[in-house]
Design a protein around this motif. Structure first.
Motif, PDB file in Angstrom:
ATOM      1  N   PRO A  71       8.410  -6.454   8.484  1.00 20.67           N
ATOM      2  CA  PRO A  71       9.190  -5.312   7.971  1.00 20.67           C
ATOM      3  C   PRO A  71       8.911  -4.999   6.496  1.00 20.67           C
ATOM      4  CG  PRO A  71      10.596  -6.786   9.241  1.00 20.67           C
ATOM      5  CD  PRO A  71       9.260  -7.448   9.130  1.00 20.67           C
ATOM      6  N   TYR A  72       8.614  -6.023   5.685  1.00 17.75           N
ATOM      7  CA  TYR A  72       8.284  -5.765   4.279  1.00 17.75           C
ATOM      8  C   TYR A  72       7.012  -4.926   4.172  1.00 17.75           C
ATOM      9  CZ  TYR A  72      11.769  -9.133   2.686  1.00 17.75           C
ATOM     10  OH  TYR A  72      12.944  -9.781   2.431  1.00 17.75           O
ATOM     11  N   LEU A  73       6.039  -5.236   5.013  1.00 21.43           N
ATOM     12  CA  LEU A  73       4.791  -4.479   4.976  1.00 21.43           C
ATOM     13  C   LEU A  73       5.013  -3.057   5.491  1.00 21.43           C
ATOM     14  CD1 LEU A  73       1.812  -4.300   4.360  1.00 21.43           C
ATOM     15  CD2 LEU A  73       1.332  -5.370   6.571  1.00 21.43           C
ATOM     16  N   LEU A  74       5.816  -2.909   6.523  1.00 23.61           N
ATOM     17  CA  LEU A  74       6.116  -1.571   7.035  1.00 23.61           C
ATOM     18  C   LEU A  74       6.821  -0.737   5.957  1.00 23.61           C
ATOM     19  CD1 LEU A  74       6.061   0.464   9.329  1.00 23.61           C
ATOM     20  CD2 LEU A  74       8.180  -0.555  10.189  1.00 23.61           C
ATOM     21  N   ASN A  75       7.772  -1.337   5.269  1.00 25.59           N
ATOM     22  CA  ASN A  75       8.459  -0.630   4.175  1.00 25.59           C
ATOM     23  C   ASN A  75       7.485  -0.271   3.061  1.00 25.59           C
ATOM     24  OD1 ASN A  75      10.922  -0.677   5.457  1.00 25.59           O
ATOM     25  ND2 ASN A  75      11.615  -2.529   4.410  1.00 25.59           N
ATOM     26  N   PHE A  76       6.545  -1.178   2.780  1.00 23.84           N
ATOM     27  CA  PHE A  76       5.522  -0.922   1.769  1.00 23.84           C
ATOM     28  C   PHE A  76       4.686   0.294   2.170  1.00 23.84           C
ATOM     29  CE2 PHE A  76       1.177  -1.660   0.159  1.00 23.84           C
ATOM     30  CZ  PHE A  76       1.430  -1.676  -1.208  1.00 23.84           C
ATOM     31  N   LEU A  77       4.283   0.350   3.433  1.00 20.69           N
ATOM     32  CA  LEU A  77       3.493   1.492   3.918  1.00 20.69           C
ATOM     33  C   LEU A  77       4.274   2.791   3.797  1.00 20.69           C
ATOM     34  CD1 LEU A  77       1.811  -0.031   7.099  1.00 20.69           C
ATOM     35  CD2 LEU A  77       0.743   0.418   4.883  1.00 20.69           C
ATOM     36  N   MET A  78       5.562   2.728   4.092  1.00 16.16           N
ATOM     37  CA  MET A  78       6.395   3.927   3.973  1.00 16.16           C
ATOM     38  C   MET A  78       6.530   4.351   2.511  1.00 16.16           C
ATOM     39  SD  MET A  78       9.327   3.415   6.820  1.00 16.16           S
ATOM     40  CE  MET A  78       8.917   3.153   8.532  1.00 16.16           C
ATOM     41  N   LEU A  79       6.682   3.373   1.629  1.00 12.92           N
ATOM     42  CA  LEU A  79       6.800   3.674   0.204  1.00 12.92           C
ATOM     43  C   LEU A  79       5.531   4.343  -0.334  1.00 12.92           C
ATOM     44  CD1 LEU A  79       8.289   3.353  -2.580  1.00 12.92           C
ATOM     45  CD2 LEU A  79       6.994   1.219  -2.812  1.00 12.92           C
ATOM     46  N   ILE A  80       4.369   3.748  -0.032  1.00 14.13           N
ATOM     47  CA  ILE A  80       3.143   4.329  -0.585  1.00 14.13           C
ATOM     48  C   ILE A  80       2.808   5.667   0.078  1.00 14.13           C
ATOM     49  CG2 ILE A  80       2.227   2.140  -1.429  1.00 14.13           C
ATOM     50  CD1 ILE A  80       0.315   2.074   0.967  1.00 14.13           C
ATOM     51  N   THR A  81       3.300   5.872   1.291  1.00 16.45           N
ATOM     52  CA  THR A  81       3.129   7.179   1.925  1.00 16.45           C
ATOM     53  C   THR A  81       4.011   8.208   1.232  1.00 16.45           C
ATOM     54  OG1 THR A  81       2.591   6.159   4.049  1.00 16.45           O
ATOM     55  CG2 THR A  81       3.291   8.461   4.093  1.00 16.45           C
ATOM     56  N   GLU A  82       5.252   7.833   0.976  1.00 17.41           N
ATOM     57  CA  GLU A  82       6.179   8.739   0.301  1.00 17.41           C
ATOM     58  C   GLU A  82       5.690   9.085  -1.104  1.00 17.41           C
ATOM     59  OE1 GLU A  82      10.964   9.103  -0.590  1.00 17.41           O
ATOM     60  OE2 GLU A  82      10.101   7.111  -0.347  1.00 17.41           O
ATOM     61  N   LYS A  83       5.100   8.115  -1.799  1.00 22.95           N
ATOM     62  CA  LYS A  83       4.607   8.329  -3.162  1.00 22.95           C
ATOM     63  C   LYS A  83       3.196   8.932  -3.189  1.00 22.95           C
ATOM     64  CE  LYS A  83       8.200   6.510  -5.159  1.00 22.95           C
ATOM     65  NZ  LYS A  83       9.132   7.293  -5.910  1.00 22.95           N
ATOM     66  N   ARG A  84       2.679   9.257  -2.013  1.00 27.65           N
ATOM     67  CA  ARG A  84       1.338   9.853  -1.860  1.00 27.65           C
ATOM     68  C   ARG A  84       0.236   8.947  -2.393  1.00 27.65           C
ATOM     69  NH1 ARG A  84       3.525  15.727  -3.365  1.00 27.65           N
ATOM     70  NH2 ARG A  84       4.342  16.218  -1.321  1.00 27.65           N
ATOM     71  N   ARG A  85       0.367   7.664  -2.105  1.00 30.29           N
ATOM     72  CA  ARG A  85      -0.629   6.673  -2.522  1.00 30.29           C
ATOM     73  C   ARG A  85      -1.286   5.981  -1.324  1.00 30.29           C
ATOM     74  NH1 ARG A  85      -0.973   8.133  -7.737  1.00 30.29           N
ATOM     75  NH2 ARG A  85       0.866   7.660  -8.957  1.00 30.29           N
ATOM     76  N   ILE A  86      -0.999   6.434  -0.119  1.00 31.11           N
ATOM     77  CA  ILE A  86      -1.510   5.772   1.082  1.00 31.11           C
ATOM     78  C   ILE A  86      -3.045   5.742   1.104  1.00 31.11           C
ATOM     79  CG2 ILE A  86      -1.435   7.840   2.547  1.00 31.11           C
ATOM     80  CD1 ILE A  86      -0.521   4.294   3.717  1.00 31.11           C
TER      81      ILE A  86
END
Length: 180
Positions: A71-86
């Motif tokens: 779940p930490y990694l999933l949240n990380f992916l969501m964060l960097i997607t939201e911040k447009r850093r994916i």
């Protein structure tokens, strides 16, 4: 600039993983997720497209990775997607890996041979590199028939090239200089 951003995000994830005592597991999952994006470039396009709402991107991430990764990694992916850093995920993965290797005293060694190495030879090379570097070694092997024979070993910023191809090139150069 992108390198600094990638390192900051990666180190933040690393610190969380360290607190949870999951650094190795998250590295493995992070590399697998990065490979999923490399194998499915359309998935990355969807997450990078500005016209698609974040809620849809979040649902996409949940559908693809939910229950399959920490779940930490999933949240990380969501964060960097939201911040447009994916789009920086491969660089973040590399920065995370470098930090993990540094803290664990691990050295990555890349060995290229003309034919696959036997398990015995692989273990001998790994043991030799451990004694040379004084670190735990992660050995990555690659087969490249164009080197004809011998081995090319890369450790950090050093390369040891005993390939037949290189020896033939050196010999050809010496003959050219002798004749000229």
């Amino acid at each position: 600039m992108a390198e600094i951003v990638s390192e900051r995000y990666a180190l933040s994830l690393y610190e969380v993983a360290k607190e949870e005592k999951k650094t190795a597991e998250l590295l493995e999952e992070l590399e697998a997720v990065t490979q999923v994006f490399a194998d499915n470039p359309d998935l990355m396009k969807v997450l990078k497209t500005p016209s698609i709402q974040f809620s849809e991107k979040k649902d996409t991430l949940q559908n693809v990775f939910g229950g399959r990764i920490d779940p930490y990694l999933l949240n990380f992916l969501m964060l960097i997607t939201e911040k447009r850093r994916i789009g920086l995920l491969p660089e973040m993965t590399e920065a995370y890996k470098q930090q993990y290797y540094f803290e664990e005293g691990i050295c990555e060694v890349r060995a290229t041979t003309a034919a696959p190495m036997s398990a015995e030879l692989t273990e001998k090379l790994k043991a030799k590199m451990c004694s040379v570097t004084g670190k735990k070694v992660v050995l990555k092997t690659k087969v490249d028939p164009s080197i004809l024979g011998g081995i090319v070993v890369k450790v950090d910023n050093k390369q040891i090239d005993t390939s037949v191809k290189t020896r033939l090139q050196e010999l050809a150069q010496q003959l050219t200089q002798t004749i000229a």
